[in-house]
Design an enzyme around this catalytic site. Structure first.
Site, short mmCIF file in Angstrom:
data_model
loop_
_atom_site.label_atom_id
_atom_site.label_comp_id
_atom_site.label_asym_id
_atom_site.label_seq_id
_atom_site.Cartn_x
_atom_site.Cartn_y
_atom_site.Cartn_z
N HIS A 109 0.81 -1.21 0.00
CA HIS A 109 0.00 0.00 0.00
C HIS A 109 0.85 1.26 0.00
O HIS A 109 0.40 2.32 -0.44
CB HIS A 109 -0.95 -0.01 1.19
CG HIS A 109 -2.12 -0.92 1.00
ND1 HIS A 109 -3.37 -0.66 1.53
CD2 HIS A 109 -2.25 -2.09 0.31
CE1 HIS A 109 -4.20 -1.63 1.18
NE2 HIS A 109 -3.54 -2.51 0.45
N HIS A 288 -2.21 -12.38 -2.49
CA HIS A 288 -3.27 -13.09 -1.77
C HIS A 288 -2.91 -14.53 -1.45
O HIS A 288 -3.73 -15.28 -0.92
CB HIS A 288 -4.57 -13.01 -2.56
CG HIS A 288 -5.16 -11.63 -2.58
ND1 HIS A 288 -6.32 -11.32 -3.26
CD2 HIS A 288 -4.73 -10.47 -2.01
CE1 HIS A 288 -6.58 -10.03 -3.10
NE2 HIS A 288 -5.62 -9.50 -2.35
#
Length: 772
Positions: A109, A288
């Protein structure tokens, strides 16, 4: 003679305990609203050119980060990070006994704010520590990740920037869970204050305002058209699909749960972040493979973000009142669960599960839309904190999108059948994600920096294999350039066109590489005037280089800049000021094969006030930005201060560096002479400006008495007289004593722009070990 003061006289002393302010109310202090932005919201915010200046930096101008970082025992640093990753603290316990997944999210992020349109965002200055990024909903609990790293940051001090520590921790997290990382380069310099200038979108969110929050989540202000329509598009220069999100809504557009619509958003968003389809799938599927999502508490029960949290929270936000507020009660994005049965191991389980099972929609404890396998016998995933407790696997709508989109599906199937290819693709895509905004490899620090590989996204330059010219050769080359008959205007225009493509946001562009002579830059309308100059300079280069026996050569890139030096020196001399213009050789010429056409196309200006250029399509664009605001944006990308911006523009107008050679803004009868005429005529009280078109894009300068038109100009000219801050600078040069200062300041600003991309020059800026 001494004087006795009567301390009972309240005109001299306030009574004990009485507030020193008059009256019994205090309404505000420095910085409290309303301020200029509230009173005059459309004013040009010139002051943004001075944010993150030396005044904000406690380390001072002499701090050498590269030298300090070199003192770190890099392997010991990585051991410290990896030891921390497999620990746990009570106030924020690690999932599965491993902080790795959480730190990957933090690093991702930090880097994922990057966007290709203007190069802003990214991990390069550690801006995740500051508002607004620190308090975006999508960055929930990254404040805890950084706080957990505080002991390591304190141990290594200023020799390790927050920006580098965050990315390196993400790398270490991948390594301890089994991924062979591609590399890591340090060299990111921390910002010391919030970015108060970058445009993150049109939405404004006020605490407690339901309507403004709805504006944020409904996306209508940044998107045009409907998802799936041919005209569906995201506003420039944005990349994120929503305000306060890094990429896309994991529940689908408008939390619709529509995977195909989600895929469309993913493709637009990741493309805007400089990723192709294969890199996009690799990043999503790779990221993920680890950890879990957290959604145990409804969002409405979560406290305010760090920037709005109470003082005693000490910069931590999103207080969760449920249970311990952490561990098994954690709330982040509202979706709950893990994608794989072993969330701390690098494997292919994410793709295997995605394609092996059919998935159906369900809701998390927080109420978020997510997906679970229809097959009751599908593998389960362990609870992150309660031993022996198992849960169904989870997928987000943005995960199902990779399965239903035909092009993404092809990439998924490739990786599903070739785990080694997937591993390499994710490793390289992660490296690109976390290094995309670092610029040339000369800035890279550390033993794991990948220097040798010619990655196209790094805008590679060939190694110089010849000796540099010295003072004698430079003097001869100047004479050869002068002998071509090229005008001052043409030489200055060409040099500035090459150098001013630089943008400090992601350290791309600039004169080095000679890409002004290559596609796509040579074909841009704004550069058309440079073509004959480049050809003439090629001839000078060939004559000089051919047949030399001393090994010295000159590149076209260097000659273009040297031509600008010749022009500025001649223009200053003709203005009565003899001054040398600095020239530092060493630029090289790259090739078309080493130039990514699509990525360089993003550097093409829509508005370039320095060369008085406005794209033909600008007037037809749906826009809420003016040419002068775009001009300010360009000045910021060139790291210019307000005085530098002003003096450069005035000098370029005197030289007539307009893209088309027109006289707009050339407020002088002595074109090609470095005079202060631009400023004198711009601020002359005997002259008046009038609109020359209905849109107010061009203007005529007329004599007040006679009404005779003297000059024409654009908004990029008039801004230096209409804006109070810029006009005050223009006045400094317009006065009778301004000529010599003007020339000296112009030369300094000119050389600054010419050298912005010279990361190869040791000591010029803060560079890495490759600088020579």
């Amino acid at each position: 003679m001494s004087e006795t003061i009567d301390k009972t006289d309240t005109t001299t002393f306030h009574m004990e305990g009485k507030c020193p302010f008059g009256g019994d109310r205090i309404g505000g202090a420095l910085g409290n609203r309303p301020t200029l932005e509230n009173w005059y919201p459309h004013r040009l915010r010139v002051e943004v050119l001075h944010q993150n200046g030396l005044a904000a930096d406690p380390l001072g101008p002499d701090f050498d980060y590269a030298a300090e970082f070199a003192k770190i025992d890099f392997e010991a640093l990585k051991r410290d990070i990896k030891q921390f990753l497999t620990s746990s603290v009570d106030w924020w316990p690690s999932d599965y006994g491993n902080y790795g997944p959480q730190m990957i999210r933090m690093a991702w992020h930090s880097a994922g704010t990057y966007r290709i349109a203007d190069g802003r965002g990214g991990a390069g200055t550690g801006l995740q520590r500051f508002a607004p990024i620190s308090s975006w909903w999508d960055n929930g609990n990254t404040d805890k990740s950084r706080r957990l790293l505080q002991p390591i940051k304190h141990k290594y001090g200023n020799a390790l920037s927050w920006a580098d520590l965050m990315v390196l921790t993400g790398n270490c997290a991948l390594e301890i869970m089994g991924l062979p990382t591609y590399g890591f380069a340090a060299g990111r310099l921390d910002a010391w204050e919030a970015d108060n200038a970058t445009y993150w979108g049109p939405e404004v969110v006020e605490m407690g305002s339901v309507s403004s929050f709805d504006d944020m989540v409904n996306r209508d202000k940044r998107w045009r058209g409907k998802n799936g329509d041919a005209d569906y598009d995201l506003e420039n220069p944005l990349a994120a699909s929503h305000q306060a999100l890094i990429y896309v809504n994991p529940e689908g557009p408008y939390a619709s749960g529509d995977p195909l619509a989600s895929a469309r958003d993913i493709r637009i968003t990741f493309t805007r972040m400089a990723m192709n389809d294969e890199e996009t799938v690799a990043l999503i599927a790779g990221g993920h493979a680890f950890g879990k999502s957290h959604g145990m508490t409804p969002a409405k029960e979560i406290g305010p973000p760090p920037e709005m949290a109470p003082m005693e929270a000490m910069g931590l936000g999103w207080h969760n009142p449920k249970g311990s507020g952490a561990g098994k009660d954690t709330m982040t994005n509202g979706i709950e669960g893990s994608w794989t049965p072993d969330p701390t191991k690098w494997d292919n389980a994410y793709l295997e599960n995605l394609f092996r099972f059919e998935w159906e929609q369900t809701r998390s404890p927080a109420g978020a839309l997510q997906w679970t396998p229809k097959d009751p016998d599908a593998p389960k995933t362990p609870d992150a904190h309660v031993a022996g407790q198992m849960h169904p696997l989870m997928m987000m709508t943005s995960d199902i999108a990779l399965k239903v989109d035909p092009d993404y599906r092809k990439v998924c199937e490739k990786f599903l059948n070739d785990f080694d290819a997937f591993t390499q693709a994710f490793s390289k895509a992660w490296y690109k994600l976390t290094h995309r905004d670092m610029g040339p490899k000369h800035r890279y620090l550390g033993p794991e920096a990948v220097i040798e590989d010619g990655l196209l996204w790094q805008d590679p330059l060939p190694e110089r294999d010849y000796a540099l010219v010295g003072e004698a050769e430079i003097a001869a080359l100047k004479q050869a350039i002068a002998a071509t008959g090229l005008s001052v205007s043409d030489l200055a225009f060409t040099a500035f066109s090459a150098a001013s493509t630089y943008r400090d946001s992601d350290k791309r562009g600039g004169a080095n590489g000679g890409r002004l002579a290559l596609a796509p830059q040579k074909d841009w309308a704004v550069n058309r005037r440079a073509a004959p100059v480049v050809e003439a300079l090629r001839g000078v280069m060939a004559t000089f280089n051919d047949g030399r026996s001393d090994g010295k050569k000159i590149s076209l890139a260097d000659l273009i800049v040297l031509g600008g030096c010749v022009a500025v020196e001649r223009a200053a001399r003709d203005a009565g000021v003899e001054t040398p213009v600095p020239f530092t050789p060493g630029r090289v010429d790259t090739t078309q094969a080493l130039t990514d056409l699509e990525m360089f196309e993003w550097l093409k200006p829509v508005v370039d006030g320095f060369r008085n250029y406005v794209d033909d399509g600008f007037g037809q664009m749906t826009r809420s930005v003016s040419p002068e605001e775009m001009f300010l944006d360009k000045a910021n990308l060139l790291t210019l201060t307000a005085p530098e911006w002003t003096v450069l523009t005035g000098g370029l107008r005197a030289l007539n560096a307009n893209h088309d050679g027109s006289n707009r803004g050339v407020l002088t009868d002595r074109v090609g002479v470095l005079t202060t005429d631009f400023f004198r005529n711009l601020t002359d009280v005997d002259l008046v400006w009038e609109k020359a078109d209905a849109d107010g894009m061009t203007f005529a300068l007329k004599d007040r008495a006679s009404g005779q038109t003297k000059f024409e100009a654009t908004r990029s000219d008039l801004v230096f007289g209409s804006n109070a801050q810029l006009r005050s600078i223009a006045d400094a040069y317009a006065g009778s004593d301004g000529q010599r200062r003007f020339v000296a300041d112009f030369v300094k600003a000119w050389d600054k722009v010419m050298m912005l991309d010279r990361f190869d020059v040791k000591g010029h800026r803060r560079y890495g070990p490759m600088a020579a």
